[in-house]
Design an enzyme around this catalytic site. Structure first.
Site, short mmCIF file in Angstrom:
data_model
loop_
_atom_site.label_atom_id
_atom_site.label_comp_id
_atom_site.label_asym_id
_atom_site.label_seq_id
_atom_site.Cartn_x
_atom_site.Cartn_y
_atom_site.Cartn_z
N TYR A 102 0.81 -1.22 0.00
CA TYR A 102 0.00 0.00 0.00
C TYR A 102 0.84 1.27 0.00
CZ TYR A 102 -3.64 -3.35 0.99
OH TYR A 102 -4.49 -4.42 0.90
N PRO A 115 -11.30 -0.09 -2.97
CA PRO A 115 -12.55 -0.72 -3.42
C PRO A 115 -13.75 0.17 -3.13
CG PRO A 115 -11.28 -2.13 -1.90
CD PRO A 115 -10.75 -0.74 -1.78
N HIS A 338 -7.60 1.37 1.18
CA HIS A 338 -7.40 -0.04 1.51
C HIS A 338 -6.32 -0.31 2.57
CE1 HIS A 338 -7.89 -4.22 0.92
NE2 HIS A 338 -8.13 -4.22 -0.38
N LYS A 421 -23.48 -30.49 -1.90
CA LYS A 421 -22.41 -30.54 -0.88
C LYS A 421 -21.07 -30.04 -1.43
CE LYS A 421 -24.28 -34.04 2.25
NZ LYS A 421 -25.60 -34.25 1.71
N SER A 549 -12.18 -11.79 -5.45
CA SER A 549 -12.48 -11.86 -4.03
C SER A 549 -13.95 -12.11 -3.79
CB SER A 549 -12.08 -10.55 -3.34
OG SER A 549 -12.29 -10.68 -1.96
#
Length: 621
Positions: A102, A115, A338, A421, A549
Site C-alpha cells: 500500500y 474498493p 485499503h 455438498k 475476491s
C-alpha cells in the site's frame, strides 16, 4: 493495485458486555503468524506453476528451486532470518505488507487500490430525501462506533477459532497521508482527545460537522438533518475549486502537490480537519440517468471514481479511510482506502448501518439551536490551480479507461452448490476458471484473497485458484469424447482442491506471503536476490489476469475494484442464497479484455456446471 479482500467461510459472532481492556486481552490471546517450512512452500510453488507455465520453463524453474532449498543454501539462510523475525515481531508480515502493498505503491488509489461498495438503489423524491438518508446513515455509523469505543464489538469466530479484530479499530478517524516516495497512515482514534467531527463534502466544498453534543451523546437523526441542510444551502452559494480531486492523482504527483498545499496555514488546518475526522460523507450531485439494467454498473463507477471531473470525482477526499456516498438520485455506497483494512470489517459496518437506516424515525422533539458547521477554506495559488487541472485530466483518462460491469446472476445462488455438498466459493472460482479458459484457451495466474485473521494482526494471503485439478476440469468440460460422469468427478475434484487450498491459506500455510517474506529478507540482508525471484516463472505467477475476491454481506450489495494488471480483470462477488452479485472490471486500453464478455462467459459457465450436475445420475449427494 493489490485489492486484497477476503474469502469468508461462515463467521460466528460472539458479543460480550463491556470489559475494560477486552480488545487488548483478546488480541494478546491470538497466536502469531507462522513461517511455513521452506521445503513445503517450494514443493507447493512448483505445483501452482504447473497449470500456468510451459513445461520447458517449468523444468528450468525446478532446477532453480532445488538450488534455492538445498541444505546450507541461500533459502535456508533466509528462512532462518525470517524465523528470527517471527520470534521477535508481533506479526512478521504485517508491517512489510502495509508498506509494500500500500504505502510504497505509487499508482493512484482510485481504481488501482481503493474498493467501492454499491448499496441497493434508493428512491429519493427530492434533495430532502437525500439529506434524510445521509442523517440516518451517519447515526448508524456512530452507533457502530459506540461498540468500538466501548469494546463491546462482537468478536468473530471462524471454525471455532477467534479472529483478530484490529482492523475494526483502524477504519474510523484515520487517513492516508501522501509522500513523495512513500505514504503513511495516521489514526486519531486513540488520541487523548479523539475527534468528535465528521467531514461532509457537497458541491466540492468541505465542512466540519460536530456529531456529538456537549454531553458526549451523538446528535440525533433530526439534529443531523438540520446540520446537513445548512451545509447544502451554504455550499450552493459558491462554486469553488475541487481541491479533493488532487487526492486521485499518482501518489508522487499528489505528494508534491500536498507539500505545496499545506505550506499555506489555512490550507494546512483544513486538510488536518479532513484527516482527523471520524469519516467523510459525500453528498453527490445526480449522475446521468441510466437504464435499469445499467444502473448498478453506473453506480459502481460512481463509487469507485465519481464519474470524472464533470460529475462527482471532485466531491471526494480519496485518502480518507471511509467515505460514504449518498447521491441525490438514490445511488448510495462507499469507497474506502485499503491500507488499514480488508473488505469484511467494512461489510460488517455496512450491514450494521443498512439495518440501522431501516428503523422507523423517532418522534421528533424540540431542539436547541446548533452552531453552523464550519466550512473549510482553501487558498488556491496558481501552482495549485495547475495541479488541480492536471489531476482532473488524469482522472478523466482513468474514467474513460475503466470497463466495468455489475452483473446480477439470477438463476441460482449459494443454494445450488450447497445442495450438491460443494463449497459455493470454490464452485464460483472453478466457474471463473472455466469462463477464462473458454475465452482465452489457456489458464492464468488467479488471485483470491484469504484472511489471516486467525493470527494476531493478520491481513491476507493468496488462494491460487488455478490448480492442476481446475485445469484438468476446464479442459475436459467441452470435450465431447469425455463422459459426463467423468466430468462431474473432475468438477468435484477441482472444487475440493480449491477448498483444501483455502483451508491451508487461512491457517498460514500458503506460499505467496512466505515467498515474499524470503524475498524481502534478502533485500533487508543486502544480499543478492536469489535466482528464483528473477525467474520468468515468478513474474508470470504474480501477473494476476484474474484478481478475485468473495466478500459476502447480508445486505444485497456488491464490492468492486479495478484489475491489478493492464491485461487483467478484477472480479468481486457477493453470493446470496438465490442469486450472486458480480462486479467485473477491465481496462478499455486492452483490446483483449472485456468485462461484459467475461460476465457472459461466467454466466454460461455457472449454468453449464449446474446442468452437468443435474444431468448426471448420482451427482446429487
Amino acid at each position: 493495485n493489490i485489492c486484497l479482500l477476503f474469502s469468508w467461510a461462515t463467521i460466528v459472532l460472539l458479543s460480550l458486555t463491556r470489559i475494560p481492556g477486552r480488545y487488548l486481552t483478546h488480541q494478546e490471546g491470538l497466536p502469531k503468524l507462522p513461517v511455513p517450512p521452506l521445503n513445503q512452500t517450494c514443493d507447493r510453488y512448483l505445483a501452482v506453476l504447473e497449470p500456468i507455465i510451459e513445461s520447458e520453463e517449468l523444468n528450468q524453474t525446478r532446477t532453480l528451486v532445488e538450488e534455492f532449498q538445498r541444505p546450507g543454501g541461500v533459502g535456508e539462510r533466509l528462512q532462518q532470518g525470517l524465523e528470527r523475525r517471527a520470534h521477535k515481531a508481533e506479526n512478521w508480515l504485517s508491517d512489510w505488507w502495509l508498506q509494500m502493498a500500500y504505502l510504497d505503491y505509487r499508482m493512484p488509489v482510485v481504481i488501482h487500490s481503493s474498493p467501492g461498495v454499491v448499496l441497493p438503489r434508493l428512491e429519493f423524491s427530492d434533495r430532502q430525501g437525500q439529506i434524510r438518508y445521509a442523517a440516518k446513515l451517519i447515526a448508524g455509523v456512530l452507533d457502530f462506533k459506540t461498540m468500538i469505543d466501548n469494546e463491546t464489538l462482537p468478536v468473530e469466530y471462524l471454525g471455532g477459532r477467534p479472529l483478530c479484530m484490529s482492523q475494526y479499530y483502524r477504519v474510523l478517524s484515520s487517513c492516508r497521508i501522501p509522500g513523495i516516495k512513500s505514504d503513511s497512515v495516521v489514526n486519531y482514534a486513540s488520541n487523548k482527545t479523539p475527534p468528535r467531527h465528521i467531514t461532509v463534502v457537497h458541491n466540492f466544498q468541505f465542512y466540519v460537522l460536530d456529531v456529538y453534543n456537549s454531553d458526549c451523546t451523538p446528535l440525533t437523526v433530526d439534529q443531523l438533518y438540520v446540520q446537513l441542510e445548512k451545509i447544502c444551502n451554504s455550499s450552493l452559494q459558491t462554486n469553488k475549486e475541487p481541491v479533493g480531486i488532487l487526492t486521485s492523482n499518482h501518489r508522487n504527483s499528489w505528494g508534491k502537490a500536498y507539500a505545496n498545499l499545506i505550506r499555506d496555514k489555512t490550507n494546512k488546518e483544513s486538510v488536518r480537519a479532513i484527516q482527523k475526522s471520524i469519516f467523510t460523507v459525500c453528498l453527490d450531485a445526480p449522475m446521468p440517468r441510466a437504464s435499469d439494467d445499467m444502473y448498478r454498473t453506473r453506480a459502481a463507477v460512481q463509487m469507485l471514481h465519481g464519474g470524472g471531473s464533470r460529475w462527482n470525482s471532485g466531491n471526494r477526499w480519496f485518502d480518507k479511510t471511509l467515505q460514504f456516498i449518498v447521491g441525490e438520485d438514490g445511488a448510495c455506497g462507499l469507497i474506502y482506502e485499503h491500507a488499514p483494512a480488508e473488505g469484511p470489517p467494512i461489510v460488517a459496518l455496512i450491514d450494521h448501518v443498512v439495518e440501522y437506516t431501516k428503523k422507523s424515525d423517532i418522534v421528533r422533539t424540540p431542539m436547541a439551536p446548533l452552531p453552523m458547521p464550519q466550512k473549510l477554506c482553501f487558498n488556491i495559488s496558481p501552482e495549485l490551480k495547475k495541479d488541480i487541472e492536471e489531476a482532473k485530466q488524469n482522472m478523466n483518462i482513468m474514467v474513460q479507461d475503466l470497463d466495468m460491469k455489475v452483473h446480477v446472476f439470477s438463476y441460482f445462488g449459494k443454494n445450488i452448490p450447497k445442495s450438491y455438498k460443494l463449497s459455493p466459493d470454490a464452485f464460483i472460482q472453478v466457474a471463473l476458471q472455466l469462463a477464462y479458459y473458454r475465452m482465452y484457451q489457456h489458464c492464468c495466474a488467479t488471485y483470491e484473497s484469504a484472511s489471516l485473521r486467525m493470527f494476531r494482526l493478520g491481513r491476507t494471503d493468496t488462494i491460487r485458484s488455478a490448480s492442476v485439478d481446475s485445469a484438468t476440469f476446464v479442459r475436459a468440460m467441452d470435450d465431447q469424447s469425455i463422459q459426463n460422469s467423468e466430468k462431474v468427478a473432475l468438477l468435484e475434484k477441482a472444487v475440493k482442491a480449491h477448498r483444501a487450498y483455502t483451508d491451508m491459506a487461512i491457517r498460514g500455510q500458503a506460499i505467496d506471503r512466505h515467498l515474499l517474506g524470503l524475498k524481502l529478507q534478502a533485500i533487508e540482508d543486502l544480499s543478492a536476490l536469489p535466482d528464483i525471484f528473477m525467474d520468468t516463472s515468478y513474474a508470470v505467477a504474480n501477473h494476476y489476469n484474474l484478481s478475485t475476491s468473495q466478500v459476502p454481506a447480508k445486505t444485497d450489495c456488491v464490492m468492486c475494484f479495478g484489475p491489478v494488471v493492464p491485461d487483467g480483470y478484477g472480479v468481486c462477488y457477493n453470493p446470496m442464497e438465490e442469486h450472486i452479485n458480480f462486479a467485473i472490471s477491465a481496462f478499455n486500453s486492452c483490446a483483449d479484455t472485456s468485462a461484459t464478455r467475461l460476465a457472459h462467459a461466467l454466466e454460461d459457465a455457472l449454468l453449464d456446471m449446474k446442468a452437468l450436475l443435474e444431468q448426471t445420475p448420482k451427482a446429487k449427494l
